[in-house]
Design an enzyme around this catalytic site. Structure first.
Site, PDB file in Angstrom:
ATOM      1  N   ILE A 166      20.843 -38.308  16.086  1.00  0.00           N
ATOM      2  CA  ILE A 166      20.957 -37.579  17.554  1.00  0.00           C
ATOM      3  C   ILE A 166      19.321 -38.098  18.298  1.00  0.00           C
ATOM      4  O   ILE A 166      18.692 -38.450  17.748  1.00  0.00           O
ATOM      5  CB  ILE A 166      20.911 -35.911  17.264  1.00  0.00           C
ATOM      6  CG1 ILE A 166      19.785 -35.410  16.673  1.00  0.00           C
ATOM      7  CG2 ILE A 166      22.354 -35.451  16.648  1.00  0.00           C
ATOM      8  CD1 ILE A 166      19.811 -34.092  16.652  1.00  0.00           C
TER       9      ILE A 166
ATOM     10  N   THR B 235      17.556 -42.488  18.673  1.00  0.00           N
ATOM     11  CA  THR B 235      17.802 -41.649  17.756  1.00  0.00           C
ATOM     12  C   THR B 235      17.161 -41.355  16.566  1.00  0.00           C
ATOM     13  O   THR B 235      16.234 -42.239  16.421  1.00  0.00           O
ATOM     14  CB  THR B 235      19.276 -41.795  17.365  1.00  0.00           C
ATOM     15  OG1 THR B 235      19.188 -43.121  16.692  1.00  0.00           O
ATOM     16  CG2 THR B 235      20.457 -41.943  18.419  1.00  0.00           C
ATOM     17  N   ASP B 236      17.209 -40.380  15.951  1.00  0.00           N
ATOM     18  CA  ASP B 236      16.241 -39.867  14.670  1.00  0.00           C
ATOM     19  C   ASP B 236      17.190 -40.169  13.476  1.00  0.00           C
ATOM     20  O   ASP B 236      18.254 -40.517  13.630  1.00  0.00           O
ATOM     21  CB  ASP B 236      15.824 -38.416  14.876  1.00  0.00           C
ATOM     22  CG  ASP B 236      16.769 -37.472  14.925  1.00  0.00           C
ATOM     23  OD1 ASP B 236      18.062 -37.627  14.733  1.00  0.00           O
ATOM     24  OD2 ASP B 236      16.677 -36.215  15.277  1.00  0.00           O
ATOM     25  N   MET B 237      16.570 -39.707  12.397  1.00  0.00           N
ATOM     26  CA  MET B 237      17.439 -39.983  11.337  1.00  0.00           C
ATOM     27  C   MET B 237      18.614 -39.219  11.075  1.00  0.00           C
ATOM     28  O   MET B 237      19.630 -39.482  10.232  1.00  0.00           O
ATOM     29  CB  MET B 237      16.498 -39.593   9.965  1.00  0.00           C
ATOM     30  CG  MET B 237      15.392 -40.570   9.558  1.00  0.00           C
ATOM     31  SD  MET B 237      14.392 -40.031   8.494  1.00  0.00           S
ATOM     32  CE  MET B 237      15.241 -39.911   7.123  1.00  0.00           C
ATOM     33  N   ALA B 238      18.793 -38.115  11.736  1.00  0.00           N
ATOM     34  CA  ALA B 238      20.102 -37.455  11.903  1.00  0.00           C
ATOM     35  C   ALA B 238      21.316 -38.057  12.902  1.00  0.00           C
ATOM     36  O   ALA B 238      22.209 -37.581  13.037  1.00  0.00           O
ATOM     37  CB  ALA B 238      19.889 -35.977  12.251  1.00  0.00           C
TER      38      ALA B 238
END
Length: 133
Positions: free
Chosen positions: A20, A15-18
Site C-alpha cells: 500500500i 508502496t511499502d512492504m504491505a
C-alpha cells in the site's frame, strides 16, 4: 470539492512492504498538487526564491481514510479554505474515483530573508474569501 485537480498514478516505489502507499507519500502527492496550482496561478516560485521569499508548510492535519495501491489512479483535489496576509490554508483531498482516501488541512506561510514571515504574493492574497481557489 471544487478547485484545482491534479492526477497521480501510484508507482511501485510509492508502496511499502504491505503493498500500500506509504503514509508519507500522500504528503508528496499534495505538495506536487500545490506546486502545480501555484504555477497555474502564474506565480513563478523560482523568481520568488531569487527575491528571498519561499513557501513553508506550517501545519498539516491529515486523515488517512483508506489505502491506495500500486497502479491506482488518484486525483488530488485542492481548495482554498482561508487567506491571511502571510498565511494560506488549503483543504487537499486524495481520491480514487469517487472515494476520498486521504484528507489534509494544510497551513502555508510565506517566509522571507532571515526566516521571518512576509506577505503572500498579491495573486494569493486576492483569493481572500474565494473558496475553491
Amino acid at each position: 470539492m471544487s478547485g484545482h485537480s491534479f492526477a497521480v498514478r501510484v508507482h511501485y516505489e510509492d508502496t511499502d512492504m504491505a503493498g500500500i502507499v506509504y503514509y508519507a507519500n500522500y504528503l508528496r502527492y499534495i505538495e506536487r498538487a500545490r506546486s502545480d496550482w501555484v504555477r497555474g496561478l502564474g506565480i513563478d516560485q523560482l523568481a520568488l526564491k531569487d527575491a528571498g521569499i519561499v513557501f513553508a508548510v506550517r501545519r498539516v492535519e491529515a486523515d488517512y481514510l483508506a489505502p491506495a495501491h500500486f497502479e491506482d489512479e488518484l486525483q488530488v483535489q485542492s481548495a482554498v479554505e482561508s487567506v491571511a496576509p502571510a498565511r494560506l490554508v488549503m483543504r487537499q483531498d486524495v481520491q480514487r474515483g469517487e472515494e476520498r482516501i486521504f484528507s489534509a488541512l494544510v497551513t502555508l506561510v510565506a517566509i522571507g530573508p532571515g526566516g521571518r514571515p512576509v506577505r503572500l504574493p498579491a495573486k494569493l492574497r486576492s483569493l481572500q474569501g474565494v473558496i475553491g481557489g
